[in-house]
Design an enzyme around this catalytic site. Structure first.
Site, PDB file in Angstrom:
ATOM      1  N   SER A   4       2.762  11.142  -6.857  1.00 33.04           N
ATOM      2  CA  SER A   4       1.689  10.161  -7.000  1.00 33.04           C
ATOM      3  C   SER A   4       0.385  10.836  -7.408  1.00 33.04           C
ATOM      4  O   SER A   4       0.140  12.002  -7.088  1.00 33.04           O
ATOM      5  CB  SER A   4       1.483   9.412  -5.689  1.00 33.04           C
ATOM      6  OG  SER A   4       2.673   8.776  -5.286  1.00 33.04           O
TER       7      SER A   4
HETATM    8  N1  SAH Z   1       5.151  10.132  -2.049  1.00 28.66           N
HETATM    9  C1  SAH Z   1       5.657  10.842  -3.198  1.00 28.66           C
HETATM   10  C2  SAH Z   1       5.856   9.937  -4.381  1.00 28.66           C
HETATM   11  C3  SAH Z   1       7.168   9.362  -4.352  1.00 28.66           C
HETATM   12  S1  SAH Z   1       7.672   8.426  -5.744  1.00 28.66           S
HETATM   13  C4  SAH Z   1       4.745  11.960  -3.577  1.00 28.66           C
HETATM   14  O1  SAH Z   1       3.771  12.230  -2.937  1.00 28.66           O
HETATM   15  O2  SAH Z   1       5.063  12.606  -4.531  1.00 28.66           O
HETATM   16  C5  SAH Z   1       8.630   7.235  -4.884  1.00 28.66           C
HETATM   17  C6  SAH Z   1       9.840   7.758  -4.169  1.00 28.66           C
HETATM   18  O3  SAH Z   1      10.455   6.653  -3.535  1.00 28.66           O
HETATM   19  C7  SAH Z   1      10.892   8.380  -5.073  1.00 28.66           C
HETATM   20  O4  SAH Z   1      11.173   9.687  -4.640  1.00 28.66           O
HETATM   21  C8  SAH Z   1      12.104   7.454  -4.922  1.00 28.66           C
HETATM   22  O5  SAH Z   1      13.330   8.127  -4.966  1.00 28.66           O
HETATM   23  C9  SAH Z   1      11.855   6.858  -3.557  1.00 28.66           C
HETATM   24  N2  SAH Z   1      12.534   5.589  -3.326  1.00 28.66           N
HETATM   25  C10 SAH Z   1      12.738   4.562  -4.180  1.00 28.66           C
HETATM   26  N3  SAH Z   1      13.418   3.564  -3.584  1.00 28.66           N
HETATM   27  C11 SAH Z   1      13.654   3.975  -2.314  1.00 28.66           C
HETATM   28  C12 SAH Z   1      14.341   3.383  -1.192  1.00 28.66           C
HETATM   29  N4  SAH Z   1      14.891   2.192  -1.235  1.00 28.66           N
HETATM   30  N5  SAH Z   1      14.388   4.107  -0.055  1.00 28.66           N
HETATM   31  C13 SAH Z   1      13.841   5.333   0.044  1.00 28.66           C
HETATM   32  N6  SAH Z   1      13.193   5.934  -0.970  1.00 28.66           N
HETATM   33  C14 SAH Z   1      13.104   5.264  -2.135  1.00 28.66           C
END
Ligand code: SAH
Length: 220
Positions: free
Chosen positions: A71
């Site tokens: 993010s």
């Molecule tokens: N917080 C992270 C950004 C993550 S992007 C950072 O600081 O970099 C969003 C994440 O949510 C991805 O890794 C994706 O795999 C995860 N995601 C998507 N759907 C999900 C679900 N149903 N359960 C758990 N994780 C999920």
């Protein structure tokens, strides 16, 4: 090469570029001193591929593999600030560990952090990074964030890092009676960051503005 990429940072430039990032976030309205300090202290370059490390302190989202992104620092700061404003609780649940950057920013600001990610490979790497940074108050679970993590609930705060078409029922259930949930809601191109506050059996909802997240995938 390894020496340039370890937790000691990437030299003097790094301190200056981190200051610049913090300055930018202040100009964009981030007020919390504690959150800004975390943005300054957490080495974001260790959460992206080495090829992208030189861009790690730009205020932008970057790819982390498997179609996912780290993010944008402003968004991490905004969500963290919104979650912790007036926060008196102990337990926070994060959905979407990804590379673990948001996890690392939050970890030092709360007592116990629980984090769920559906892509095991990403989560394993995140786990290792946090261990390398001596962060020990985080528990990791590979799984579906729509289900939350009932075993350790209810949570004083829940932060979701992927966008849902509607508020996930199980997450609302796992909020403490005075808990708070921060979650992007809506279809691609029309997402709003939403803050839900629970007051007993009533849930109040306010919008914190437009955002752009990858989708919260349903099922495994
Ligand atoms: N917080 C992270 C950004 C993550 S992007 C950072 O600081 O970099 C969003 C994440 O949510 C991805 O890794 C994706 O795999 C995860 N995601 C998507 N759907 C999900 C679900 N149903 N359960 C758990 N994780 C999920």
């Amino acid at each position: 090469m390894q020496q340039n990429h370890d937790r000691r940072g990437i030299g003097m430039t790094s301190a200056r570029t981190r200051d610049r990032l913090v300055q930018r976030l202040k100009e964009h309205g981030i007020r919390s001193h504690a959150v800004l300090e975390q943005i300054r202290n957490v080495p974001r370059h260790l959460f992206v591929d080495e090829a992208l490390a030189s861009r790690a302190y730009e205020d932008t989202a970057l790819p982390i593999g498997l179609g996912q992104t780290i993010s944008q620092p402003y968004v991490v700061a905004r969500m963290t600030e919104a979650l912790l404003d007036g926060f008196k609780g102990e337990k926070v649940l994060e959905i979407g560990t990804g590379c673990g950057y948001q996890t690392a920013v939050l970890a030092s600001l709360v007592k116990k952090l629980f984090t769920v990610e559906r892509l095991r490979e990403l989560q394993n790497k995140a786990k290792k990074r946090l261990r390398d940074l001596d962060i020990y108050n985080v528990q990791f679970k590979p799984g579906d964030g729509w289900e939350g993590w009932s075993k350790y609930g209810p949570y004083d705060g829940i932060l979701v890092a992927a966008a849902a078409p509607e508020l996930p029922e199980k997450l609302l259930e796992q909020m403490a009676l005075d808990g708070r949930l921060i979650i992007p809601v809506g279809p691609s191109g029309q997402q709003q960051l939403v803050m839900v506050t629970r007051c007993g059996h009533r849930y109040e909802q306010v919008s914190l503005g437009a955002v752009s997240f990858v989708p919260l995938v349903k099922g495994k």
